[in-house]
Enzyme design. Sequence first.
Site, PDB file in Angstrom:
ATOM      1  N   SER A  74       0.864  -1.190   0.000  1.00 24.08           N
ATOM      2  CA  SER A  74       0.000   0.000   0.000  1.00 24.08           C
ATOM      3  C   SER A  74       0.891   1.228   0.000  1.00 24.08           C
ATOM      4  O   SER A  74       1.743   1.391   0.888  1.00 24.08           O
ATOM      5  CB  SER A  74      -0.880   0.002   1.249  1.00 24.08           C
ATOM      6  OG  SER A  74      -1.283   1.328   1.539  1.00 24.08           O
TER       7      SER A  74
ATOM      8  N   HIS B 214      -1.438  -1.704  -3.955  1.00 20.26           N
ATOM      9  CA  HIS B 214      -2.686  -1.432  -3.232  1.00 20.26           C
ATOM     10  C   HIS B 214      -2.877   0.080  -3.110  1.00 20.26           C
ATOM     11  O   HIS B 214      -2.012   0.790  -2.586  1.00 20.26           O
ATOM     12  CB  HIS B 214      -2.575  -2.084  -1.855  1.00 20.26           C
ATOM     13  CG  HIS B 214      -3.810  -2.045  -1.025  1.00 20.26           C
ATOM     14  ND1 HIS B 214      -4.834  -2.963  -1.158  1.00 20.26           N
ATOM     15  CD2 HIS B 214      -4.190  -1.216  -0.026  1.00 20.26           C
ATOM     16  CE1 HIS B 214      -5.786  -2.702  -0.282  1.00 20.26           C
ATOM     17  NE2 HIS B 214      -5.425  -1.634   0.423  1.00 20.26           N
TER      18      HIS B 214
ATOM     19  N   MET C  40      -9.556   7.366   0.165  1.00 19.68           N
ATOM     20  CA  MET C  40     -10.332   7.754   1.357  1.00 19.68           C
ATOM     21  C   MET C  40     -10.998   9.103   1.133  1.00 19.68           C
ATOM     22  O   MET C  40     -10.380   9.997   0.551  1.00 19.68           O
ATOM     23  CB  MET C  40      -9.399   7.873   2.567  1.00 19.68           C
ATOM     24  CG  MET C  40      -8.612   6.621   2.840  1.00 19.68           C
ATOM     25  SD  MET C  40      -7.548   6.880   4.259  1.00 19.68           S
ATOM     26  CE  MET C  40      -6.687   5.316   4.306  1.00 19.68           C
TER      27      MET C  40
ATOM     28  N   GLY D 262      -8.451   3.726   7.724  1.00 20.78           N
ATOM     29  CA  GLY D 262      -8.240   5.167   7.793  1.00 20.78           C
ATOM     30  C   GLY D 262      -6.782   5.576   7.815  1.00 20.78           C
ATOM     31  O   GLY D 262      -6.438   6.623   7.286  1.00 20.78           O
TER      32      GLY D 262
ATOM     33  N   ASP E 211      -5.478  -6.731   5.362  1.00 19.40           N
ATOM     34  CA  ASP E 211      -4.981  -5.356   5.255  1.00 19.40           C
ATOM     35  C   ASP E 211      -4.967  -4.676   6.619  1.00 19.40           C
ATOM     36  O   ASP E 211      -6.021  -4.481   7.233  1.00 19.40           O
ATOM     37  CB  ASP E 211      -5.911  -4.605   4.286  1.00 19.40           C
ATOM     38  CG  ASP E 211      -5.474  -3.179   4.004  1.00 19.40           C
ATOM     39  OD1 ASP E 211      -4.389  -2.788   4.446  1.00 19.40           O
ATOM     40  OD2 ASP E 211      -6.246  -2.474   3.317  1.00 19.40           O
TER      41      ASP E 211
ATOM     42  N   GLY F 215      -1.585  -3.525   9.586  1.00 18.39           N
ATOM     43  CA  GLY F 215      -0.660  -4.046  10.606  1.00 18.39           C
ATOM     44  C   GLY F 215       0.061  -5.315  10.210  1.00 18.39           C
ATOM     45  O   GLY F 215       0.564  -6.046  11.064  1.00 18.39           O
TER      46      GLY F 215
END
Length: 217
Positions: A9, A34, A38, A143, A176, A178
């Site tokens: 990401s 990725h 948002m 987020g 997705d 951590g």
Amino acid sequence: MQTPIISPSILSADFADLEKSFKMLNQSEADWIHLDVMDGNFVPNISFGMPVIKSLRKLTGKVFDAHLMIEQPERYIHNFKLVGVDILTVHYETQIHLNRTVDLIKKIGMKAGVALNPHTPVSLLKDIITELDLVLIMSVNPGYSGQKFIEHTYQKIVETKDLIEVTGSKAMIEVDGGVNNENAPKLFAAGADILVAASYIFNHDNPLKAIRNLKYF
Ligand code: DX5
Ligand code: ZN
């Protein structure tokens, strides 16, 4: 040897020099890229949208895996196709007519995914799982990058895998939030096909090595 698909990401990349990050990603063993979109409504944060994705499309041939954390994502399905997205994932929690949205994504020529927030049960996908190409299990509250992994995720992966097997669905399971070198092997063993990671890769001294660590443990 079976290995997970790695989808870095770019949310933790340097937004002032995305070209540099894409050079690294192109040299890396990352399979997909990725893209976290948002809107400041569905999630508190605002990231980037179609114009940025359109520019990034020129920098790589890798699969664009877009994760829409926006309200009413059905309004933008055509736009995401036009800027070169390959897999479009919408959040279950944003949808009244999920079946219609998934149908439209596929009709337009993209793969369709559905994301579940940490508190949204897998069982809610029972009547749509056979139509999905991908289920995205959020292992943090969406987020932001850099949050702590929620341990309950393993259980949800196993439940998703069971649902896929029982129904004969072809959906892949993406995780997705951590994700790092310590939980990656356990996530893969639990049934995850695709691992997303932002901070683990982009905050690592050697992002190429970080990607290899996730793929080959
Ligand atoms: C969170 C995003 C994730 C995020 C992951 O809302 O969906 O893709 O970038 O970041 P890390 O890997 O740092 O948790
Ligand atoms: Zn994401």
